[in-house]
Design a protein around this motif. Structure first.
Motif, short mmCIF file in Angstrom:
data_model
loop_
_atom_site.label_atom_id
_atom_site.label_comp_id
_atom_site.label_asym_id
_atom_site.label_seq_id
_atom_site.Cartn_x
_atom_site.Cartn_y
_atom_site.Cartn_z
N ASP A 2 49.48 16.34 32.25
CA ASP A 2 49.32 17.77 32.02
C ASP A 2 50.45 18.53 32.69
N GLU A 3 50.91 19.58 31.99
CA GLU A 3 52.02 20.36 32.52
C GLU A 3 51.59 21.31 33.63
N ILE A 4 50.36 21.84 33.53
CA ILE A 4 49.90 22.88 34.44
C ILE A 4 48.66 22.39 35.19
N PHE A 5 48.65 22.59 36.51
CA PHE A 5 47.50 22.31 37.36
C PHE A 5 46.94 23.64 37.83
N ILE A 6 45.63 23.90 37.61
CA ILE A 6 45.02 25.17 38.03
C ILE A 6 44.13 24.91 39.24
N SER A 7 44.41 25.63 40.34
CA SER A 7 43.63 25.55 41.56
C SER A 7 42.71 26.76 41.61
N LEU A 50 47.79 16.88 40.79
CA LEU A 50 48.65 17.88 41.41
C LEU A 50 50.09 17.41 41.47
N ASN A 51 50.30 16.15 41.82
CA ASN A 51 51.67 15.61 41.92
C ASN A 51 52.32 15.50 40.55
N ALA A 52 51.50 15.22 39.51
CA ALA A 52 52.06 15.02 38.18
C ALA A 52 52.41 16.34 37.49
N ALA A 53 51.73 17.44 37.88
CA ALA A 53 51.93 18.72 37.19
C ALA A 53 53.30 19.30 37.53
N LYS A 54 53.92 19.95 36.53
CA LYS A 54 55.21 20.62 36.73
C LYS A 54 55.04 22.05 37.21
N CYS A 55 53.83 22.61 37.07
CA CYS A 55 53.56 23.99 37.47
C CYS A 55 52.16 24.06 38.06
N VAL A 56 51.99 24.83 39.14
CA VAL A 56 50.68 24.98 39.79
C VAL A 56 50.32 26.46 39.75
N ILE A 57 49.16 26.78 39.09
CA ILE A 57 48.63 28.15 39.06
C ILE A 57 47.46 28.21 40.02
N VAL A 58 47.53 29.13 41.01
CA VAL A 58 46.41 29.33 41.91
C VAL A 58 45.72 30.63 41.53
N VAL A 59 44.39 30.58 41.38
CA VAL A 59 43.58 31.72 40.96
C VAL A 59 42.94 32.31 42.21
N GLY A 81 58.04 24.63 45.08
CA GLY A 81 58.69 25.73 44.38
C GLY A 81 58.18 25.93 42.96
N VAL A 82 56.91 25.50 42.66
CA VAL A 82 56.36 25.61 41.30
C VAL A 82 55.06 26.40 41.29
N LEU A 83 54.82 27.25 42.32
CA LEU A 83 53.55 27.97 42.43
C LEU A 83 53.62 29.30 41.68
#
Length: 653
Positions: A2-7, A50-59, A81-83
């Motif tokens: 997955d490209e995006i990880f949502i926290s 989390l390690n595999a995702a290229k982008c991390v979105i925190v809600v 640097g992907v938050l």
């Protein structure tokens, strides 16, 4: 992957689901469902995603700002640097994440046109390196599309509507009959062709509208299909290749490299970790950015073995030898028969038979270097020894005496082979060094030297002259010492050290000083002394001298009458117990001094200017800096002279 990880906080799952669906409509893959498969640990699954995702979105919400899990996941995204932060409640973001701008989705109802959602997609696209590809199947019809569909439906229903109007108006057929000369059938045909003409006109307008719509339709956004670096990590001095492929763009630029074609590759050779930014822009001025970082690793040096030896290399069975080694640039060291050992050290060994020991040293990359040493086990032939080798004066010359042990053959240079122990008379015409060599059965050789000094009488040393000019100076002034010697081997001036046999040097004593010149050779030494009289500097200003002279020229009123100077082992020059005399009627602080350094021959080699952190009251003479003060850096064998060159006046204190 997955490209995006949502926290997010689990209590916000319903609201986060709307965000996930909107992102997936954009064509992105999202990891957010935290159901853990059987046999897997909760934290393990999350860490892998989390390690595999290229982008991390925190809600960020009322619940998530207090969640340690959410903060930990957000910290990892920020570190990489992907938050991308998102606010769904009007809350204060945790302190460590406030520097990153958050997308405002507090009032978001799931629409794709919301400004905050647009900011979010732009930020995600910048990190992923490409804009989304929306899924049309999930898009609601636009307002213009609905209008066209309504018009088309109305055209299809119009014939039926007119037929119903014929039935509602009974006089309709009657109206057809009032034109008997044309006939009913002809009138019906006329009306039918009118309807066909209207339909064709409407169809033409519809086609024209569609053509105009397509003509005015905005140009497709540029897309980054590919932007990579191969390899992404290099060692200093190596090269990497940037590859890219762009669509729907008019112009492409890589910052730092300039404009490039829409697709291609280029070789780069960064000296440190470098992020390359690609900007693609279409004819409408719409742009998309992509980034790729090439990491530069510090090269790992080759492993080395400074030495690996055995002492002794031959032993009797049951005796022992010592292995000694030293390595460099290595991570681990191994010796055959001993296993892993320290990077340097010694080890006592006692092999039962002749053994070859191999030392292998490896560095961080696994590169290795090897060295061998052999310890022979058998009958030991002791090494030769020279118990004595000396020269003593005797009547008419000298006698060499020697004694050896475990030797098969003995030889003395300039004499040749001699007995294993004995003595021999020699009478060299000049100073001669004799070397004795003793060799055993195995060819081992030891040597020892003895020198016979033959002195040729020489005339005694002489001091032709040694004077000081002037012989009397004011404090702070200099005098020149001049001298000339004959038949001297070494010349020294006490207080100044060794000097040339003839020469001059300047001195700057603070007190009346005696200088003694000593000339030596093998026959003896001679001395001569001169005195440099130091008189107090006549710097007392007249009683009527104005105060502005004391302010403008502090160096006229400040005198250093005594000080101690030394150079530490690391070259740091220090002064201490500095006695300063103030002849003026005002105080001074921050006394600026100039240090001059002179070699033993009296030649000025360097200097320093420093400000002493002291305050000198008016008309006083005191000692300062008893604890020492670093004045600069100087060679260890220099002499120093100090003088005041300025100070800061202290008025009305």
């Amino acid at each position: 992957m997955d490209e995006i990880f949502i926290s997010y906080k689990s209590s916000d799952k319903a609201r986060v689901k709307v965000l996930v669906e909107a992102l997936e409509r954009q064509g992105w893959s999202v990891w957010w469902d935290r159901e853990i498969p059987p046999g897997k640990a909760f934290d393990q699954v999350i860490e892998e995603a989390l390690n595999a995702a290229k982008c991390v979105i925190v809600v960020w919400s009322k619940g998530s700002i207090a969640s340690d899990w959410v903060k930990t996941e957000a910290s990892e995204g920020a570190r990489r640097g992907v938050l991308v932060p998102v606010l769904i409640d009007d809350v204060k973001i945790p302190l460590e994440f406030r520097r990153i701008q958050a997308a405002w989705l507090v009032d978001w109802q799931g629409t794709l046109s919301h400004p905050g959602f647009g900011q979010l997609t732009e930020a995600v696209a910048a990190i992923l390196g490409h804009h989304p590809t929306p899924s049309r199947a999930f898009e609601a019809p636009r307002q213009d599309d609905r209008k066209s569909l309504d018009e088309e439906q109305e055209r299809e229903e119009k014939p039926e509507k007119e037929a119903r109007e014929d039935e509602r108006y009974p006089g309709y057929q009657e109206r057809l009959e009032i034109i008997p000369e044309r006939g009913i059938t002809e009138e019906i045909k006329t009306r039918k062709w009118r309807k066909i003409g209207v339909g064709v006109g409407i169809a033409g307008l519809l086609i024209l509208g569609i053509f105009a719509y397509k003509l005015l339709l905005p140009a497709d956004d540029p897309k980054i299909i590919l932007f990579t670096a191969s390899p992404e990590s290099i060692e200093a001095g190596e090269k990497a290749t940037l590859n890219w492929e762009i669509r729907n763009a008019k112009e492409v630029e890589i910052i730092g490299l300039g404009k490039v074609p829409l697709s291609g590759s280029v070789t780069v050779n960064p000296v440190q970790a470098t992020t390359y930014t690609l900007i693609a822009e279409n004819e409408k001025g719409n742009a998309v950015r992509g980034k790729i970082t090439v990491e530069v690793r510090t090269p790992i040096p080759q492993p080395g073995i400074s030495y690996f030896k055995a002492n002794p290399t031959s032993i009797r069975k049951g005796d022992s030898s010592e292995l000694a080694w030293e390595t460099s640039n290595v991570k681990e060291v191994e010796i055959s028969g001993l296993g892993k050992v320290s990077l340097y050290g010694t080890e006592r060994i006692s092999p039962a038979e002749t053994t070859v020991y191999s030392l292998i040293a490896r560095n961080e990359k696994g590169e290795s270097v090897q060295k061998e040493v052999t310890v022979e086990v058998g009958v030991l032939i002791p090494p030769p020894e020279i118990l004595e080798f000396s020269a003593k004066s005797s009547s008419g010359g000298f006698k060499l005496n020697w004694e050896t042990s475990n030797a098969k053959e003995v030889e003395i240079s300039s004499i040749g082979k001699v007995e294993l122990s004995g003595s021999r008379a020699v009478n060299p015409a000049k100073t001669t060094t004799y070397r004795l060599s003793a060799e055993n059965e195995e060819g081992e050789i030891v040597e020892k030297e003895v020198t016979v000094e033959v002195r040729v009488p020489s005339p005694p040393p002489k001091i032709d002259y040694f004077v000081a000019s002037p012989a009397s100076i004011e404090s702070g002034k200099v005098s020149t010492l001049s001298w000339k010697t004959s038949n001297a081997k070494d010349v020294e001036i006490l207080r100044l050290g060794k000097v040339d046999r003839s020469g001059t040097t300047t001195v700057n004593p603070s007190l009346t000083t005696n200088y003694t010149l000593i000339a030596k050779n093998e026959e003896g030494k001679v001395e001569k002394e001169v005195t440099v009289q130091v008189n107090a500097r006549k710097t007392h200003p007249p009683a009527i001298e104005p105060q502005d002279a004391m302010v403008k020229n502090p160096e006229r009123y400040l005198t250093i009458t005594d000080y101690s100077f030394h150079v530490a082992f690391n070259g740091t020059a220090m002064i201490h117990h500095v006695k300063i005399k103030n002849l003026s009627a005002i105080a001074y602080k921050d006394v600026k001094v100039r240090m001059r350094y002179y070699s033993g021959a009296g030649v000025e080699v360097s200097g320093d200017t420093k400000t002493l952190p002291v305050t000198i009251p008016p008309r006083t003479e005191r000692t300062y800096l008893e604890g020492g003060f670093v004045i600069g850096v100087a060679p260890s064998d220099v002499k120093a002279r100090i003088e005041v060159v300025g100070a800061v006046p202290v008025i009305n204190q």
